[in-house]
Write an enzyme that holds these catalytic residues in place. Structure first.
Site, PDB file in Angstrom:
ATOM      1  CD  GLU A  42      14.383   3.784 -31.386  1.00  0.00           C
ATOM      2  OE1 GLU A  42      13.211   3.580 -30.665  1.00  0.00           O
ATOM      3  OE2 GLU A  42      15.531   3.293 -31.229  1.00  0.00           O
TER       4      GLU A  42
ATOM      5  CD  GLN B 161      22.924  -4.332 -34.610  1.00  0.00           C
ATOM      6  OE1 GLN B 161      23.047  -3.580 -33.459  1.00  0.00           O
ATOM      7  NE2 GLN B 161      22.458  -3.895 -35.572  1.00  0.00           N
ATOM      8  N   GLY B 162      25.795  -8.526 -34.211  1.00  0.00           N
ATOM      9  CA  GLY B 162      27.087  -8.819 -34.027  1.00  0.00           C
ATOM     10  C   GLY B 162      27.992  -7.772 -34.629  1.00  0.00           C
TER      11      GLY B 162
ATOM     12  CB  SER C 122      21.557  -7.270 -26.586  1.00  0.00           C
ATOM     13  OG  SER C 122      22.451  -5.981 -26.136  1.00  0.00           O
TER      14      SER C 122
END
Length: 384
Positions: free
Chosen positions: A247, A129-130, A164
């Site tokens: 989430e 994820q940038g 990540s």
């Protein structure tokens, strides 16, 4: 407050426990606990992800059409508790499954959904994820990476950091500024970028504990097809909000994970002496362990309060931010107590590495300072 679960949720728990008992091997647990991720460890975890996905246990909150179980919030809560307590490793694509996939489901084309999601859930393709940049960490709206329209392409230039698995990723959910004249919260777009495109460089970052789970990404005039746009043009902030808020029961991992760590610490202290007596008979040590146990229980109640608010139409965001703050500080304190009692070489150096890694807990996923501002405004009702 009623902490009991309906019978159908307990049945869900029973099925999951049985499946984990039959399929989760010691080798997989060890791979998940290993410091760093060498290639062999990475492939072990990738194979485990595929096993879970094929059985429908990799992304239980997803709709069945995409390989999930359509789990309710309480079933998601139970899932987080049971997988954590069984020491099952988190998915390699945990950010993809929990954060990126919901945005694809809401904004993606049917082809994107059918092509990308099945390979994501099995970890056939790794996602990153940038978001964060050297000058835009917690403040996403300050990002400077640009995507300029040129015919049927966006030309992307800029840098991302603390990404990540960026050096292992096949795909990146990238946020870039497409309208530099718009206010900073506007003019941002979301792109699904193929990480094999020319002009992309990924450099692993070595963290304080010697691990390389993060990378910095450089985009040098990368030509990204226009059909890689996810969501409306210049509405990336809206996509990011969907991504970050999806989430719904992951808070259970906060307290369940610390409960497991405390159990590990007590086990590691067996046979260790403190002040010329067994550590587990030393009053001062027992007091420190007891304080940690009480604080973890408090965190559990706080997380369940957030989930309860979600179920009953309340504001879960404020209490969830407070829970993140408590978790980060508590995780650091637990690691510090373990290091103090066991030293740098105790338990094969595991707690020394965890002590170093724990410094990130009050930064990653929302800094303590940002979360305290949210708590002040959303929970205490203080002015901005």
């Amino acid at each position: 407050m009623d902490f009991s679960y309906p019978p159908e949720v307990e049945q869900f728990r029973k099925e999951l426990r049985a499946w984990l008992a039959a399929n989760l091997s010691d080798a997989v647990v060890a791979a998940g606990q290993r410091s760093g991720q060498d290639d062999d460890t990475f492939e072990t975890l990738r194979a485990w992800n595929a096993t879970m996905a094929d059985a429908g246990w990799a992304a239980v909150s997803w709709p069945p059409d995409y390989g999930g179980r359509g789990a309710t919030v309480l079933e998601q809560l139970v899932y987080a508790e049971e997988t954590t307590r069984a020491r099952a490793p988190l998915p390699l694509n945990v950010i993809g499954i929990n954060n990126i996939a919901p945005a694809i489901m809401q904004y993606g084309t049917e082809q994107q959904k059918r092509t990308l999601l099945p390979r994501m859930v099995r970890a056939d393709d790794i996602w990153c994820q940038g978001m964060s940049e050297p000058e835009a960490g917690s403040d996403l709206a300050s990002l400077r990476t640009r995507a300029v329209r040129d015919g049927e392409y966006f030309v992307v230039s800029g840098q991302k950091i603390w990404t990540s698995l960026g050096h292992r990723a096949r795909w990146c959910q990238l946020y870039a500024r497409t309208d530099p004249k718009a206010p900073k919260h506007k003019g941002i777009s979301c792109l699904i970028v193929d990480m094999t495109l020319p002009g992309i460089e990924a450099r692993p970052l070595v963290t304080l504990n010697g691990e390389t789970e993060f990378a910095e990404l450089f985009f040098n005039d990368v030509r990204v097809p226009v059909d890689a746009l996810l969501g409306p043009l210049n509405q990336g902030w809206q996509v990011a909000t969907t991504t970050l808020s999806h989430e719904r029961a992951g808070a259970a991992r906060l307290y369940a994970g610390l409960q497991v760590q405390l159990e590990d610490l007590v086990s590691d202290l067996d046979g260790v002496e403190v002040n010329d007596r067994p550590a587990l008979q030393d009053p001062a040590t027992l007091r420190r362990l007891g304080e940690l146990a009480v604080r973890i229980k408090y965190l559990e109640v706080l997380c369940q309060r957030s989930i309860s608010a979600m179920l009953h139409g309340g504001d879960a965001f404020g209490s969830a931010s407070l829970a993140k703050t408590v978790w980060g500080e508590l995780g650091q304190d637990l690691a510090a107590v373990a290091f103090d009692l066991l030293g740098p070489n105790g338990a094969e150096g595991r707690w020394a590495r965890r002590r170093l890694a724990s410094r990130s807990l009050t930064i990653a996923g929302g800094t303590t300072q940002i979360n305290k501002n949210i708590t002040a405004q959303r929970v205490l009702g203080l002015p901005r």
